[in-house]
Design a protein around this motif. Structure first.
Motif, PDB file in Angstrom:
ATOM      1  N   ALA A  38      60.609  51.220  22.788  1.00 35.48           N
ATOM      2  CA  ALA A  38      59.797  50.851  21.625  1.00 35.48           C
ATOM      3  C   ALA A  38      60.686  50.705  20.389  1.00 35.48           C
ATOM      4  O   ALA A  38      60.606  49.702  19.662  1.00 35.48           O
ATOM      5  N   LEU A  39      61.559  51.683  20.163  1.00 37.77           N
ATOM      6  CA  LEU A  39      62.447  51.622  18.998  1.00 37.77           C
ATOM      7  C   LEU A  39      63.472  50.500  19.143  1.00 37.77           C
ATOM      8  O   LEU A  39      63.739  49.752  18.193  1.00 37.77           O
ATOM      9  N   ARG A  40      64.040  50.373  20.344  1.00 36.74           N
ATOM     10  CA  ARG A  40      65.057  49.335  20.525  1.00 36.74           C
ATOM     11  C   ARG A  40      64.460  47.937  20.350  1.00 36.74           C
ATOM     12  O   ARG A  40      65.073  47.071  19.717  1.00 36.74           O
ATOM     13  N   LEU A  41      63.275  47.705  20.902  1.00 36.86           N
ATOM     14  CA  LEU A  41      62.674  46.374  20.800  1.00 36.86           C
ATOM     15  C   LEU A  41      62.338  46.012  19.360  1.00 36.86           C
ATOM     16  O   LEU A  41      62.423  44.836  18.976  1.00 36.86           O
ATOM     17  N   ILE A  42      61.955  47.002  18.548  1.00 39.45           N
ATOM     18  CA  ILE A  42      61.746  46.733  17.121  1.00 39.45           C
ATOM     19  C   ILE A  42      63.041  46.213  16.499  1.00 39.45           C
ATOM     20  O   ILE A  42      63.051  45.196  15.793  1.00 39.45           O
ATOM     21  N   LEU A  43      64.144  46.914  16.775  1.00 41.55           N
ATOM     22  CA  LEU A  43      65.433  46.529  16.199  1.00 41.55           C
ATOM     23  C   LEU A  43      65.894  45.176  16.722  1.00 41.55           C
ATOM     24  O   LEU A  43      66.395  44.332  15.949  1.00 41.55           O
ATOM     25  N   GLU A  44      65.720  44.936  18.019  1.00 40.94           N
ATOM     26  CA  GLU A  44      66.117  43.643  18.598  1.00 40.94           C
ATOM     27  C   GLU A  44      65.281  42.506  17.996  1.00 40.94           C
ATOM     28  O   GLU A  44      65.805  41.416  17.726  1.00 40.94           O
ATOM     29  N   ALA A  45      64.002  42.761  17.782  1.00 40.48           N
ATOM     30  CA  ALA A  45      63.135  41.729  17.205  1.00 40.48           C
ATOM     31  C   ALA A  45      63.532  41.429  15.763  1.00 40.48           C
ATOM     32  O   ALA A  45      63.528  40.263  15.338  1.00 40.48           O
ATOM     33  N   TYR A  46      63.882  42.476  15.014  1.00 35.19           N
ATOM     34  CA  TYR A  46      64.323  42.241  13.631  1.00 35.19           C
ATOM     35  C   TYR A  46      65.622  41.439  13.594  1.00 35.19           C
ATOM     36  O   TYR A  46      65.856  40.659  12.661  1.00 35.19           O
ATOM     37  N   LYS A  47      66.479  41.607  14.596  1.00 36.18           N
ATOM     38  CA  LYS A  47      67.692  40.788  14.670  1.00 36.18           C
ATOM     39  C   LYS A  47      67.327  39.324  14.891  1.00 36.18           C
ATOM     40  O   LYS A  47      67.880  38.428  14.241  1.00 36.18           O
ATOM     41  N   ILE A  48      66.396  39.075  15.791  1.00 36.76           N
ATOM     42  CA  ILE A  48      65.954  37.699  16.044  1.00 36.76           C
ATOM     43  C   ILE A  48      65.330  37.081  14.799  1.00 36.76           C
ATOM     44  O   ILE A  48      65.536  35.896  14.501  1.00 36.76           O
ATOM     45  N   LEU A  49      64.607  37.890  14.043  1.00 38.58           N
ATOM     46  CA  LEU A  49      63.945  37.402  12.821  1.00 38.58           C
ATOM     47  C   LEU A  49      64.892  37.317  11.634  1.00 38.58           C
ATOM     48  O   LEU A  49      64.490  36.886  10.546  1.00 38.58           O
ATOM     49  N   GLY A  50      66.138  37.755  11.813  1.00 44.96           N
ATOM     50  CA  GLY A  50      67.137  37.635  10.753  1.00 44.96           C
ATOM     51  C   GLY A  50      67.109  38.754   9.729  1.00 44.96           C
ATOM     52  O   GLY A  50      67.808  38.681   8.707  1.00 44.96           O
TER      53      GLY A  50
END
Length: 342
Positions: A38-50
């Motif tokens: 859950a925490l990692r996917l939040i961070l990975e998604a924020y990377k994709i969103l810039g």
């Protein structure tokens, strides 16, 4: 469940996502495989969103469970450990402010043991420095602040765990992300399922991290009693705090509000091994959450040169005593009696 013939991302997951989002007061809940994911996917998604990029710094408490730090590292970001407040076991706010650098892009407060981090102060710090707030709410299902807002709805996004021992626990591993950010939720929904936008069409380099349909069905049954169970935990905690009277034992700080759901009831004692022997002799269960601070873990040897006196003191002295909504009055009184006789 079996008769439905639908075992992955079916109606039970959709129902739980709707139910838990409503419970937390958020627009979105996305069921995932576990709290770490859950925490990692939040961070990975924020990377994709810039909003984040490789090696950006994320501030995190130095006394958390290792999963919080693993999520940051596995997402290619840099965890910056922050000293702990000795009374609340949450961020020391002065240390938090001093840890901010030009590379700092997010704060990850951990609602440790079920007690909310000082989220109002953290919000002021984040706004002043334009930082994301990502809650590690893995132990705080149902905790709420004075404004009646629940954990999971106090920052930009939050990660939950439904490990069986949690206040809202499944029959195995499970997790969820809550957020009010539409774009973030959309990306996480894709990332949890191989980065898939439509069947067999992969938009991102994704993961396999989906809340299991059977676990979701179980959580749907348990969720309606969560607040009542938490109230029982608080009642037990109040009895412990009012009736345990032993100058060798440091009791947790608690303002009797709903900001604490007592996932764990954690005390401190200087000669912990002696207390462990005393509890064992008297048949009282106990665990240590956690015996080794993250910066002393072999897996995180790059932090071994750091010193966090408060965090180290906490890890050397803490011990968790029995806390559960199914405890009966005689059991609670027995724990109190044994601790008072130490």
């Amino acid at each position: 469940f079996l008769d439905s013939g639908y075992y992955i991302l079916g109606n039970q997951v959709k129902l739980f996502e709707a139910n838990f989002a409503r419970y937390c007061g958020t627009t979105h809940c996305i069921g995932v495989g576990n709290g770490l994911d859950a925490l990692r996917l939040i961070l990975e998604a924020y990377k994709i969103l810039g909003k984040l990029k490789e090696n950006d710094e994320v501030l995190v408490a130095s006394n958390t469970f290792i999963a919080t730090i693993l999520a940051i590292k596995q997402a290619g970001l840099k965890p910056v450990l922050v000293e702990t407040d000795l009374d609340s076991y949450n961020f020391d706010l002065t240390s938090l402010k001093n840890a901010i650098s030009e590379k700092t892009k997010a704060i990850m407060p951990v609602h440790l043991y079920g007690q909310l981090s000082p989220i109002d102060e953290i919000s002021k710090i984040s706004k002043k420095n334009n930082l994301l707030i990502i809650e590690d709410a893995a132990q705080a299902h149902g905790a709420k602040n004075k404004a009646n807002k629940y954990a999971g709805n106090l920052g930009d996004a939050a990660g939950f765990s439904f490990y069986p021992t949690k206040n809202l626990g499944a029959l195995g591993d499970g997790g969820a992300v809550t957020t009010n950010d539409d774009a973030l939720a959309e990306v996480i929904k894709k990332l949890r399922n191989y980065g898939t936008s439509t069947k067999y069409v992969n938009e991102f380099l994704g993961f396999n991290s989906r809340l299991d349909e059977l676990q979701a069905a179980f959580l749907n049954i348990k969720l309606p009693t969560l607040d009542a169970d938490n109230e029982i935990r608080r009642t037990i905690a109040k009895k412990y705090i009012s009736k345990i009277s032993n100058d060798k034992i440091v009791l947790p700080e608690y303002d009797v509000s709903e900001n604490h759901v007592f996932h764990l009831f954690v005390i401190r004692v200087k000669n912990r091994n002696t207390l462990v022997d005393h509890l064992d002799r008297n048949g009282i269960g106990h665990l240590i959450h956690y015996p080794i601070p993250p910066h002393k873990q072999q897996a995180l040897s790059e932090f071994s040169h750091l010193s966090f006196p408060n965090a180290e003191k906490i890890h050397n002295e803490i011990i968790s005593i029995p806390m559960s909504p199914v405890m009966i009055e005689e059991e609670v009184e027995r724990v109190i009696s044994v601790l008072n006789s130490y």
